[in-house]
Design an enzyme around this catalytic site. Structure first.
Site, PDB file in Angstrom:
ATOM      1  N   GLY A  20      51.368  29.817  46.085  1.00 33.58           N
ATOM      2  CA  GLY A  20      50.030  29.407  45.697  1.00 33.58           C
ATOM      3  C   GLY A  20      50.027  28.503  44.479  1.00 33.58           C
ATOM      4  O   GLY A  20      51.070  28.164  43.918  1.00 33.58           O
ATOM      5  N   ALA A  27      47.109  36.960  45.973  1.00 32.66           N
ATOM      6  CA  ALA A  27      45.718  37.425  45.961  1.00 32.66           C
ATOM      7  C   ALA A  27      44.945  36.851  47.140  1.00 32.66           C
ATOM      8  O   ALA A  27      45.301  35.812  47.696  1.00 32.66           O
ATOM      9  CB  ALA A  27      45.029  37.011  44.659  1.00 32.66           C
ATOM     10  N   THR A  71      40.723  38.671  37.242  1.00 33.11           N
ATOM     11  CA  THR A  71      39.637  37.698  37.248  1.00 33.11           C
ATOM     12  C   THR A  71      38.489  38.100  36.352  1.00 33.11           C
ATOM     13  O   THR A  71      38.266  39.293  36.093  1.00 33.11           O
ATOM     14  CB  THR A  71      39.104  37.533  38.688  1.00 33.11           C
ATOM     15  OG1 THR A  71      37.952  36.664  38.686  1.00 33.11           O
ATOM     16  CG2 THR A  71      38.672  38.868  39.265  1.00 33.11           C
ATOM     17  N   ASP A  72      37.743  37.102  35.893  1.00 32.44           N
ATOM     18  CA  ASP A  72      36.505  37.345  35.153  1.00 32.44           C
ATOM     19  C   ASP A  72      35.458  38.028  36.033  1.00 32.44           C
ATOM     20  O   ASP A  72      34.499  38.618  35.524  1.00 32.44           O
ATOM     21  CB  ASP A  72      35.935  36.019  34.637  1.00 32.44           C
ATOM     22  CG  ASP A  72      35.600  35.051  35.774  1.00 32.44           C
ATOM     23  OD1 ASP A  72      36.517  34.737  36.560  1.00 32.44           O
ATOM     24  OD2 ASP A  72      34.439  34.626  35.883  1.00 32.44           O
ATOM     25  N   TYR A 113      34.553  40.423  45.927  1.00 31.45           N
ATOM     26  CA  TYR A 113      35.809  39.944  45.355  1.00 31.45           C
ATOM     27  C   TYR A 113      36.095  40.637  44.030  1.00 31.45           C
ATOM     28  O   TYR A 113      37.200  41.139  43.799  1.00 31.45           O
ATOM     29  CB  TYR A 113      35.727  38.435  45.168  1.00 31.45           C
ATOM     30  CG  TYR A 113      36.889  37.835  44.417  1.00 31.45           C
ATOM     31  CD1 TYR A 113      38.127  37.675  45.028  1.00 31.45           C
ATOM     32  CD2 TYR A 113      36.743  37.414  43.096  1.00 31.45           C
ATOM     33  CE1 TYR A 113      39.197  37.117  44.344  1.00 31.45           C
ATOM     34  CE2 TYR A 113      37.802  36.854  42.400  1.00 31.45           C
ATOM     35  CZ  TYR A 113      39.024  36.706  43.022  1.00 31.45           C
ATOM     36  OH  TYR A 113      40.081  36.159  42.334  1.00 31.45           O
ATOM     37  N   LYS A 127      39.231  43.241  43.020  1.00 31.80           N
ATOM     38  CA  LYS A 127      40.143  42.970  41.908  1.00 31.80           C
ATOM     39  C   LYS A 127      40.097  44.104  40.884  1.00 31.80           C
ATOM     40  O   LYS A 127      41.119  44.429  40.255  1.00 31.80           O
ATOM     41  CB  LYS A 127      39.794  41.635  41.247  1.00 31.80           C
ATOM     42  CG  LYS A 127      40.024  40.420  42.126  1.00 31.80           C
ATOM     43  CD  LYS A 127      41.493  40.176  42.437  1.00 31.80           C
ATOM     44  CE  LYS A 127      42.205  39.469  41.318  1.00 31.80           C
ATOM     45  NZ  LYS A 127      43.589  39.050  41.690  1.00 31.80           N
TER      46      LYS A 127
END
Length: 295
Positions: A11, A60, A101-102, A125, A129
């Protein structure tokens, strides 16, 4: 020799990690793409982790809107599979750096979120996470690291900056939302910081827990698009501001994704650079990717 495993090596971030690690003759790096390792396969994960000192998980499910319609599949990759990695690391005495992630945060603040801010994801999402973050904290309380990032762009794979520059050749004007605030982050700069964190972890100088891996400062998608156009030699006034309600999407987006970076100081590392200076560096990197080559 220290052995390091990178998952998700095919990725955008994973490829940058492999590039950064390739400059380190003191490390033996295993780069596992999705074809090499299915992180949802517990037995395969256990075998892959064995013998490594550090794992950096860049694998991910990244399609935020698709996660909204198939939350179980997204959580299997972003949550349950992270638990597989954490369990394997616990068995093998391996340190794990999990990229998060935020989106685990509510996104309704008005000042940067500290690393210990309460989590409250607003979409599938983010919920998936968060399952991954919780697995790292539960299974690796002394050797697990979570690095939250946001608004990633880079040389490899789809991202906002590349999309804007591609659309520049198709449309005279682009309407871009100006009511979502965040920190554009160059994936290569993040890769360098993740490797530095791995070094600190191995040296016993990094406290386990949550770190925020975003560039400093803040802007909006509109501001980022204008900056990218300017650096590409295009007229930034071709970018016009608009609001999020003009572009309804299956997954709600946080309006405020600005993160604080105070924990880096405790490790003896500076936070990532300002977002604009990192964008300049991306455009002037020795081998710029095709999306940058506009003007």
């Amino acid at each position: 020799m220290t052995r390091l495993l990178v998952t998700g090596a095919g990725g955008m971030l994973g490829r940058d990690l492999v590039t950064v690690l390739g400059t380190r003759p003191d490390l033996k790096v295993t780069a596992a793409t999705r074809a090499d390792l299915d992180i949802t396969d517990r037995a395969a994960v256990q075998a892959a982790v064995a013998g490594h000192d550090v794992v950096i998980n860049a694998a991910a499910w990244t399609n935020v809107d698709a996660a909204e319609t198939d939350e179980a599949a997204a959580t299997a990759v972003n949550g349950d599979a992270v638990a597989n990695l954490a369990a394997a690391c616990a068995t093998d005495g391996t340190r794990l750096i999990q990229v998060s992630t935020d989106y685990v945060l509510a996104g309704n603040a008005h000042s940067p979120y500290p690393e210990d801010a309460p989590t409250a994801p607003v979409n599938a999402y983010g919920r998936g996470k968060l399952v991954g973050e919780q697995a790292v904290a539960r299974l690796l309380p002394d050797t697990g690291y979570v690095v939250r990032t946001a608004w990633l762009y880079g040389a490899h794979g789809p991202n906002f900056v590349a999309t804007m520059l591609r659309l520049a050749g198709q449309r005279e004007h682009l309407d871009v939302v100006d009511d979502q605030h965040g920190q554009p982050t160059w994936s290569y700069a993040l890769a360098e910081r993740l490797v530095a964190l791995a070094d600190a972890a191995l040296a016993g100088n990094a406290t386990p827990g949550v770190y925020h891996g975003t560039c400093a400062g803040q802007t909006t998608w509109y501001g980022l698009a204008r900056a990218a156009f300017t650096l590409a030699g295009l007229d930034p006034d071709r970018i016009r501001p608009t609001t999020s309600d003009r572009y309804p999407r299956p997954a709600p987006r946080p309006a405020y994704s600005v993160l604080g970076h105070s924990r880096w100081a405790a490790v003896g590392l500076p936070p990532l650079p300002d977002w604009h200076s990192a964008l300049v560096d991306a455009f002037h990197s020795p081998a710029p990717p095709a999306p940058w080559k506009v003007a």
